[in-house]
Design a protein around this motif. Structure first.
Motif, PDB file in Angstrom:
ATOM      1  N   GLN A   3    -116.779 -11.074  76.228  1.00  0.00           N
ATOM      2  CA  GLN A   3    -116.859 -11.522  77.123  1.00  0.00           C
ATOM      3  C   GLN A   3    -117.945 -12.903  77.869  1.00  0.00           C
ATOM      4  N   LEU A  11    -117.109 -14.500  89.410  1.00  0.00           N
ATOM      5  CA  LEU A  11    -116.032 -14.188  89.135  1.00  0.00           C
ATOM      6  C   LEU A  11    -115.285 -13.408  90.129  1.00  0.00           C
ATOM      7  N   THR A  13    -112.523 -11.102  89.832  1.00  0.00           N
ATOM      8  CA  THR A  13    -111.442  -9.566  89.558  1.00  0.00           C
ATOM      9  C   THR A  13    -110.330  -9.314  89.994  1.00  0.00           C
ATOM     10  N   SER A  14    -108.658  -9.519  89.492  1.00  0.00           N
ATOM     11  CA  SER A  14    -107.860  -8.681  90.649  1.00  0.00           C
ATOM     12  C   SER A  14    -107.390  -7.904  89.333  1.00  0.00           C
ATOM     13  N   THR A  15    -107.174  -6.665  89.640  1.00  0.00           N
ATOM     14  CA  THR A  15    -106.001  -5.477  89.227  1.00  0.00           C
ATOM     15  C   THR A  15    -105.286  -4.646  89.762  1.00  0.00           C
ATOM     16  N   THR A  29    -104.405  -7.389  85.080  1.00  0.00           N
ATOM     17  CA  THR A  29    -105.698  -7.522  84.940  1.00  0.00           C
ATOM     18  C   THR A  29    -106.239  -8.985  84.873  1.00  0.00           C
ATOM     19  N   HIS A  30    -106.668 -10.142  85.665  1.00  0.00           N
ATOM     20  CA  HIS A  30    -107.088 -11.673  86.229  1.00  0.00           C
ATOM     21  C   HIS A  30    -108.882 -11.279  85.997  1.00  0.00           C
ATOM     22  N   ASN A  31    -109.069 -11.811  86.247  1.00  0.00           N
ATOM     23  CA  ASN A  31    -110.763 -12.926  85.539  1.00  0.00           C
ATOM     24  C   ASN A  31    -110.343 -13.987  85.813  1.00  0.00           C
ATOM     25  N   ASP A  41    -109.720 -14.727  81.733  1.00  0.00           N
ATOM     26  CA  ASP A  41    -109.324 -13.383  80.785  1.00  0.00           C
ATOM     27  C   ASP A  41    -107.410 -12.737  81.928  1.00  0.00           C
TER      28      ASP A  41
END
Length: 100
Positions: A3, A11, A13-15, A29-31, A41
């Motif tokens: 990572q 950064l 992040t969504s989940t 999950t998106h980063n 990611d």
């Protein structure tokens, strides 16, 4: 591929988690790296409850700056009596399902 660590809060992040009946679930999950404007990611996981076991199939795309996109497919089986991750750990630490 590890990572990428960033200085500050760059950064995003969504989940998202969804359940489909008693035996199926999914997670995305998106980063997003705000500095490079890159979706760094992506994790897509499908979960299945197999009574005494659970299974997870994960597809990951890592697109770090300065390298080509890296694709990973991981399959994890876990005995419910001795789980590979504690409840919710794979959501908080998405890399756990792909061996990092």
């Amino acid at each position: 591929m590890g990572q990428q660590h960033l200085d500050g809060n760059n950064l995003v992040t969504s989940t998202s988690l969804s359940a489909f009946g008693d035996n199926w679930g999914a997670r995305m999950t998106h980063n997003y790296n705000a500095v490079t404007s890159r979706l760094q990611d992506q994790f897509y996981t499908l979960y299945r409850d197999l009574r005494s076991w659970t299974a997870a199939l994960t597809f990951r795309v890592a697109d770090n700056e300065g390298s080509e996109a890296d694709y990973t497919i991981a399959v994890v089986f876990s005995l419910k009596a001795a789980p590979a991750t504690s409840v919710g750990e794979d959501v908080v630490i998405a890399y756990r399902l792909v061996g990092e």
